[in-house]
Design a protein around this motif. Structure first.
Motif, PDB file in Angstrom:
ATOM      1  N   GLY A   1       0.828  -1.207   0.000  1.00 28.33           N
ATOM      2  CA  GLY A   1       0.000   0.000   0.000  1.00 28.33           C
ATOM      3  C   GLY A   1       0.854   1.245   0.000  1.00 28.33           C
ATOM      4  O   GLY A   1       0.522   2.237  -0.632  1.00 28.33           O
ATOM      5  N   CYS A   2       1.959   1.203   0.747  1.00 31.29           N
ATOM      6  CA  CYS A   2       2.762   2.414   0.883  1.00 31.29           C
ATOM      7  C   CYS A   2       4.248   2.157   0.698  1.00 31.29           C
ATOM      8  O   CYS A   2       4.990   3.047   0.334  1.00 31.29           O
ATOM      9  N   GLY A   3       4.689   0.957   1.006  1.00 27.52           N
ATOM     10  CA  GLY A   3       6.108   0.632   0.866  1.00 27.52           C
ATOM     11  C   GLY A   3       6.989   1.240   1.938  1.00 27.52           C
ATOM     12  O   GLY A   3       8.215   1.233   1.813  1.00 27.52           O
TER      13      GLY A   3
ATOM     14  N   GLY B   1       6.034   1.055   5.630  1.00 19.46           N
ATOM     15  CA  GLY B   1       5.687   0.678   6.993  1.00 19.46           C
ATOM     16  C   GLY B   1       4.546   1.447   7.617  1.00 19.46           C
ATOM     17  O   GLY B   1       4.391   1.444   8.843  1.00 19.46           O
ATOM     18  N   GLU B   2       3.742   2.116   6.804  1.00 20.38           N
ATOM     19  CA  GLU B   2       2.703   2.972   7.362  1.00 20.38           C
ATOM     20  C   GLU B   2       1.314   2.329   7.324  1.00 20.38           C
ATOM     21  O   GLU B   2       0.509   2.541   8.215  1.00 20.38           O
ATOM     22  N   CYS B   3       1.021   1.541   6.290  1.00 21.93           N
ATOM     23  CA  CYS B   3      -0.374   1.155   6.045  1.00 21.93           C
ATOM     24  C   CYS B   3      -0.735  -0.247   6.515  1.00 21.93           C
ATOM     25  O   CYS B   3      -1.902  -0.545   6.719  1.00 21.93           O
ATOM     26  N   GLY B   4       0.234  -1.138   6.635  1.00 21.11           N
ATOM     27  CA  GLY B   4      -0.052  -2.481   7.114  1.00 21.11           C
ATOM     28  C   GLY B   4      -0.657  -3.424   6.086  1.00 21.11           C
ATOM     29  O   GLY B   4      -0.977  -4.567   6.413  1.00 21.11           O
TER      30      GLY B   4
ATOM     31  N   CYS C   1       0.778  -4.957   3.856  1.00 21.82           N
ATOM     32  CA  CYS C   1       1.750  -6.014   3.560  1.00 21.82           C
ATOM     33  C   CYS C   1       2.005  -6.908   4.771  1.00 21.82           C
ATOM     34  O   CYS C   1       2.961  -7.680   4.772  1.00 21.82           O
TER      35      CYS C   1
ATOM     36  N   ASN D   1       5.473  -5.806   8.989  1.00 24.83           N
ATOM     37  CA  ASN D   1       5.213  -5.201   7.687  1.00 24.83           C
ATOM     38  C   ASN D   1       6.263  -5.741   6.725  1.00 24.83           C
ATOM     39  O   ASN D   1       7.438  -5.376   6.813  1.00 24.83           O
TER      40      ASN D   1
ATOM     41  N   CYS E   1       7.049  -5.099   3.854  1.00 22.72           N
ATOM     42  CA  CYS E   1       7.761  -4.143   2.997  1.00 22.72           C
ATOM     43  C   CYS E   1       9.000  -3.608   3.705  1.00 22.72           C
ATOM     44  O   CYS E   1       9.866  -3.017   3.082  1.00 22.72           O
TER      45      CYS E   1
HETATM   46  S1  FES Z   1       3.166  -1.555   2.237  1.00 21.77           S
HETATM   47 FE1  FES Z   1       2.374  -0.189   3.698  1.00 21.77          FE
HETATM   48  S2  FES Z   1       3.234  -0.984   5.496  1.00 21.77           S
HETATM   49 FE2  FES Z   1       4.108  -2.208   4.006  1.00 21.77          FE
END
Ligand code: FES
Ligand code: FES
Lengths: 188, 748
Positions: A59-61, A63-66, A68, A78, A80
């Protein structure tokens, strides 16, 4: 190999060889796997592009969105942010291995809409299902805040977590729940 | 009966088990990865593009404007002013200049850093209210992308003196200025598209809301017939309008690369590129000047709407029009003059976003109503009660409301749900006097609002949507539409509608994946139109199918549609049995596109939202502590899905009101990461309490109306009204971040 982490994170076998690769063995959803991947590959890419497990999303790459989220030796991480080599020799569990009854319970409660955050949410809930003592004491809204969702407004996600815990016979502390005349369950 | 039932989402299990194959999840043999080289500043002219000689460029597929068919370098939307790849002059930072593709994404990333676009800067317009000088002009004589006026009663042209007289003699004249920021969609799945050649056609598969928009823009761009393209929708990881217009750009890019490479090409944006280079919600400034009589009746409304359109026309004219049509709110005011302008700036073009202009103007009118109430010393509830439109009265475009909805009682019910009076008293004790809290303040506020379902005005007639329902030889039924399921539940509700209309169980019905080679053009998946407009066409197509298979449409006689379909196939081997539904304008709907008079929408959904907030005077953080969303949306097709869509929309509205600040730098989003563009998380929110009132509408299937955009309209004004209630201030600009609130409080 189409779409491999070799491709995504650096040239692998057959390319110029600028990036070092290594042979990585680990257990994925109960089965042993072994792949040659670049030393700097992310676990997320190895799962998605080398292990044919694209259920885990980016989602974000950062560590923000979870989205992954996977479980690595009992830790919710996470993927990513996890260098793939850190998973070598360890046990990785991803959304593809979710139990059918848990998936149906989440479906009935409206946990997923577009589905892009869903794999991460499923993994967070599964981590909790394996830890009844934590599940019974945690504030689900706090616990689930590591997974960002743009579609559901989270009430369906919280309802899904409750349904899954109920399904496994895990008692919970009161959760804020919408309902007529209800001012938010036990939340102050 | 499948309509109204809580059928679990038909695509849910695939999503919950990781099986749903989004565009980036499918391994395509021999695929190349594509990337985009972009302009470095807001406005200028390209001088040269420099490729670092350290890279072996012969390895790469490279495309620039010279690869584009002559005279066709444009993304066709309302106008064709936006180039697919910049040739010379450019109008915003991050405009695409060169596309490159390579087998290895690692090499692609290195290469993207090794290309430099050298430019000659030109002066840029970075704010819509910037004074214009000749060298800033880029569109027409005044950079106005669209100007329109909605006039009613004494607000009509030629009656200026009368309009002025209403103000001159009014007991009160209340003025206010209300500003809303840009908003980023943050669909969790970024934009992505893959293109390849197959059987002499270009095939594009990706994340999009409107497959036929993509076909149309490919056909225009390549100057080939529509049949030269096939567009397939992959599961869509969220859209919210962000995948309405932009995917056409990406499809053209992927197709250009794929054709030059003679190989499949995939372009998937990472989060930063997605946030920086794609569309957002239009920032808006709305000014109200209202004449009010001594009893609180709205005598005349003078409204001025300015939207920042960004660098190209894109969808701004229609966003502006929906915004202006909703600008006077759900009130029966007889004299209205609403003037709107969408102005060019050298920003990334603003585009479709859930609500499509209405949230901006609804924020303004609903804050303004509270401002009026406060200034004339009347309660917010009473002021609205005296002005809410009633059956037989008219909205701003002169449209007569006739759907039987009782807005004052909808409002009262929502206030009761929220225990409005009781909470107000409790808050008063907490906020002031001897027992006041040292640093916490609480407030409660609400908004009453409406949202039109379907395309504005003649839009649906122009679209002439078509839906097919096919009976297969095994007795099963397939619904064929171009409607995409981006999480809102399209596939589920369309199968419910078909099952109910045919009288079969929902598991005999499936909904086709939108693929322009096999589904008809039922129009785009936007504008709260799928349930109401397309759903109604599904019913018509089902009736046609029943007729063709020899069954009448009278539901009272016992029948077996599935058996009849099987028998039809036995009698007509090798033939297809397709029922068709085509849009026909309801006879009494009248709309004049030039004067913006008439029935702007076939139907409206109505809502009252109540928010309770807590403000921390130490941190200036505002927290929503309770939220009631009560709405009248016609028939609810699937309660769990409908509730989920309302809750999600409310939370997006809470984000827009309090947290989501797009920081612009040189016309582009500087905070283009999920780390510094903050969307609400679970712990930031109370449960969203959803209540439906169902007054079936004749325009939708089984009486359903649109619900997708409605929940975006109410939260921001309700929350700001609550903050103003808590603090006794006037806060008229969102997002109301702690910084903005601190400035407001310390500046007074
Ligand atoms: S892609 Fe968003 S936390 Fe890993
Ligand atoms: S379901 Fe779409 S982001 Fe959560």
């Amino acid at each position: 190999m189409a779409n491999s982490a070799n491709d995504r994170a650096g040239p692998g076998a057959g390319e110029s060889g600028a990036t070092e690769t290594f042979n990585m063995s680990f257990t994925l959803n109960g089965a042993p796997v072994s792949r040659r991947v670049p030393l700097d590959a992310r676990l997320l890419d190895v799962l998605r592009y080398d292990c044919a497990c694209p259920g885990t999303k980016e989602g974000c790459g950062e560590g923000e969105c979870g989205a992954c989220s996977v479980i690595l030796d009992g830790l919710l991480v996470n993927s990513c942010l996890v260098p793939a080599f850190q998973a070598a020799g360890r046990v990785v569990t991803t959304v593809e291995s979710v139990a059918a009854d848990v998936a149906s319970a989440l479906n009935v409660t409206g946990t997923s809409q577009c589905g892009a955050c869903t794999p991460g949410i499923v993994m967070s809930i599964r981590w909790l299902l394996e830890r009844p003592e934590i599940a019974s004491n945690v504030d689900l809204r706090e616990f689930l805040s590591g997974n960002l969702c743009r579609c559901t407004g989270y009430d369906g996600v919280v309802a899904g977590a409750e349904a899954a815990l109920t399904l496994r016979g895990i008692p919970m502390r009161g959760v804020a729940r919408p309902g007529p005349g209800d001012r938010g369950g036990s939340r102050p | 009966m499948s309509v109204g039932a809580d059928i679990p989402r038909v695509d849910g299990l695939d999503k919950l088990t990781g099986r749903a194959a989004y565009v980036d999840d499918v391994a395509i043999p021999g695929v190349l990865h594509g990337g985009t080289i972009r302009t470095p500043i807001a406005r200028g002219r390209i001088q040269r593009v420099v490729f670092d000689p350290a890279i072996n460029w012969s390895d790469f597929v490279i495309v620039d404007h010279r690869d584009i068919p002559a005279g066709r370098n444009a993304i066709k939307l309302i106008e064709a002013d936006q180039p697919a790849l910049v040739a010379d002059e450019f109008r915003h930072k991050h405009e695409p200049v060169v596309l490159i593709a390579h087998r290895s994404i690692h090499k692609l990333r290195d290469a993207l850093r090794a290309v430099r676009v050298e430019v000659e800067p030109l002066p840029a317009v970075l704010r819509p209210d910037m004074p214009l000088t000749p060298e800033l002009l880029q569109h027409g004589s005044d950079n106005v992308l669209k100007r329109l006026a909605i006039r009613k009663g004494a607000g009509e042209p030629g009656r200026e003196a009368e309009f002025q007289a209403l103000f001159d003699s009014a007991a009160h004249i209340i003025e206010g200025r209300y500003a809303t920021g840009a908003q980023e969609h943050v669909y969790l799945e970024t934009q992505g598209m893959v293109a390849w050649q197959e059987d002499g056609r270009l095939v594009v598969r990706g994340s999009m809301q409107c497959p036929y928009y993509v076909v149309d823009s490919l056909a225009y761009f390549f100057n080939r017939p529509r049949e030269a393209f096939r567009v397939i929708q992959a599961p869509v990881g969220g859209g919210f309008g962000g995948k309405e217009d932009f995917p056409s750009n990406l499809a053209i890019h992927a197709a250009l690369l794929a054709e030059k490479a003679g190989a499949p090409v995939k372009i998937v944006y990472d989060r930063q590129e997605d946030m920086a280079a794609t569309t957002k919600r239009h920032p808006g400034v709305v000014r109200h000047r209202t004449a009010v009589d001594a009893s609180g009746k709205l005598l005349a409304m003078d409204i001025d709407v300015v939207m920042d359109g960004g660098a190209y026309v894109t969808l701004s004219p229609v966003v502006l029009s929906r915004g202006c049509i909703h600008a006077a709110g759900p009130y029966a005011c007889e004299n209205i003059r609403a003037i709107g302008e969408a102005r060019l700036t050298n920003s990334v073009p603003y585009g479709a976003f859930r609500g499509f202009g209405a949230p901006q103007t609804m924020f303004a009118i609903e804050r303004h109503m509270d401002v009026i109430a406060r200034r004339i010393g009347m309660s917010s509830v009473e002021l609205r009660r005296r002005n809410l439109v009633r059956d037989g009265q008219t909205l701003a475009t002169g449209q007569v409301v006739s759907d039987g909805v009782d807005l004052p009682s909808l409002m009262d019910a929502a206030l009761t749900d929220a225990r409005y009076d009781e909470r107000q008293k409790l808050h008063a004790d907490m906020n002031s006097g001897a027992g006041s809290h040292p640093y916490l303040r609480r407030g409660i506020g609400f908004a009453t609002f409406h949202h039109g379902s379907g395309f504005t005005g003649g839009g649906e007639t122009y679209l002439a949507s078509e839906v097919w329902v096919e009976g297969h030889a095994d007795g099963r039924v397939e619904v064929l539409t171009a409607q995409t399921d981006m999480g809102q539940g399209t596939s589920t509700i369309l199968s419910q509608i078909a099952a109910a209309q045919l009288g079969v169980s929902a598991d005999l019905v499936r909904v086709a994946t939108p693929d322009t080679s096999r589904v008809p053009n039922s129009g785009p998946t936007v504008a709260s139109r799928t349930a109401m407009v397309v759903g109604k066409l599904v019913e018509a197509a089902c009736d046609d199918l029943l007729k063709q298979s020899g069954i009448g449409t009278t539901k009272s006689i016992p029948r077996d549609p599935s058996g009849a379909i099987k028998s039809w196939h036995a009698a007509n081997p090798g033939k297809r049995l397709i029922g068709r539904g085509k849009y026909e304008k309801p006879a009494h709907i009248q709309w004049d596109d030039k004067s913006y008079r008439g029935d702007a929408y076939a139907a409206y959904s109505w809502g009252t939202y109540v928010a309770e907030v807590e403000v921390d005077l130490r941190t200036f953080a505002v927290r929503v502590t309770d939220f009631v969303a009560r709405q009248e949306v016609g028939r609810v097709l699937n309660p769990t899905l409908a509730r989920g869509q309302i809750q999600g929309g409310v939370v997006q509205g809470i984000g827009w009101a309090l947290y989501e600040e797009v920081v612009l730098d040189d016309g582009v989003m500087k905070n283009c990461q999920m780390t510094n563009y903050v969307i609400p998380a679970c712990a930031d929110l109370p449960p969203i309490r959803v209540f439906f009132e169902e007054s079936p509408s004749p325009f939708g299937p089984q009486g359903a109306k649109g619900i997708g955009e409605l929940p975006m309209d109410g939260p921001a004004p309700a929350i700001l009204n609550a903050v103003c209630d808590a603090l006794g201030i006037e806060a008229n600009e969102i997002p109301l971040t702690p910084e903005r609130l601190m400035t407001l409080l310390e500046g007074r």
